[in-house]
Design a protein around this motif. Structure first.
Motif: not given
Length: 265
Positions: A96-103
């Motif tokens: 929904n356009g919001a960042l949840t994770n970064a790898a």
């Protein structure tokens, strides 16, 4: 045959390094949020599927900023830098356009050398003599049933001498191990809090790093047989706990290691 793990991590490729997938109903925790191993696996698969990927997956550092709920997940993959044999990638997951994770993920083509040292696999009970996990924890999340796990050391929800646990593990439907599935398997261990108290203490992983040392030949030899997973912890205090995992093939080849930090209440 389509294995459950492959079906549930099947990404749809879009344009310009974008991928999408519906959050798995199978790999979901009782909170309604996705299992962290599934999240790590789809990030790794996105890099593996990228048309510019030239080598096998060797490492991943992932942060869990918030839970991945039901619905569509978008993955954005970018190549940060590439050398002759090694590439450095960034994967960002959002809902929904919001960042949840970064790898941050590394792929690299490595060669055998004349040095061949590794930590020895611990001597422990055989899978047949170990305790089947469902009989120990029948209230486990749904995804747990898709792994055949046998506890050789360390009982959950008990006060053990240390938070160390040794578990035999394999995919329940016979899927052979590969690099993507290792990222998931290495997040299957229960929180170390479960091994130092009889009380249920809810918590969540904040960051996890995974490193793969196995060659393609090592993974092919491991196949769909049991793997030995040893997990230790250095600390369970101040609402934080770590987890350090090592995983070997049944023949004694170390395939990968991981470490993570989680917070608990």
């Amino acid at each position: 045959m389509t294995f459950i793990f492959d079906r549930e991590t099947a990404l749809i490729a879009l344009d310009d390094g974008l991928f999408t997938i519906e959050a798995s109903d199978v790999y979901r925790n009782p909170t309604g949020m996705a299992f962290g191993g599934w999240v790590a696996a789809i990030a790794a698969r996105a890099v593996e599927m990228h048309p510019e990927c030239r080598g096998p997956l060797v490492s991943q550092q992932i942060i869990y900023m918030t839970g991945v709920g039901p619905g569509e997940v978008t993955l954005s993959v970018s190549l940060l830098r590439a050398g002759a044999s090694t590439q450095f990638w960034r994967v960002e997951l959002s809902q929904n356009g919001a960042l949840t994770n970064a790898a941050d993920i590394v792929t690299s083509t490595r060669r055998p050398t004349d040095i061949d040292y590794q930590v020895e696999m611990p001597t422990t009970k055989s899978p047949a003599d170990s305790i089947s996990l469902p009989s120990v924890n029948p209230m486990a999340p749904k995804w747990v049933s898709h792994y055949d796990q046998r506890i050789a050391k360390g009982m959950p929800f008990a006060v053990n001498e240390s938070p160390e646990a040794i578990v035999w593990i394999k995919e329940a439907d016979g899927r052979p191990v590969d690099r993507v599935s290792l990222f998931s398997i290495l997040d299957t261990p229960m929180p170390r809090t479960f091994f130092v108290t009889e009380q249920f203490r809810p918590g969540s992983t904040v960051a996890m790093a995974t490193y793969i040392y196995a060659s393609e030949e090592d993974l092919a030899e491991a196949g769909s047989d049991f793997l030995l997973l040893r997990v230790t912890g250095a600390t369970v205090r101040n609402s934080a706990t770590d987890g350090r995992a090592e995983i070997w093939s049944k023949s004694g080849i170390m395939l990968a290691t991981s470490s993570q930090i989680g917070f608990f209440r």
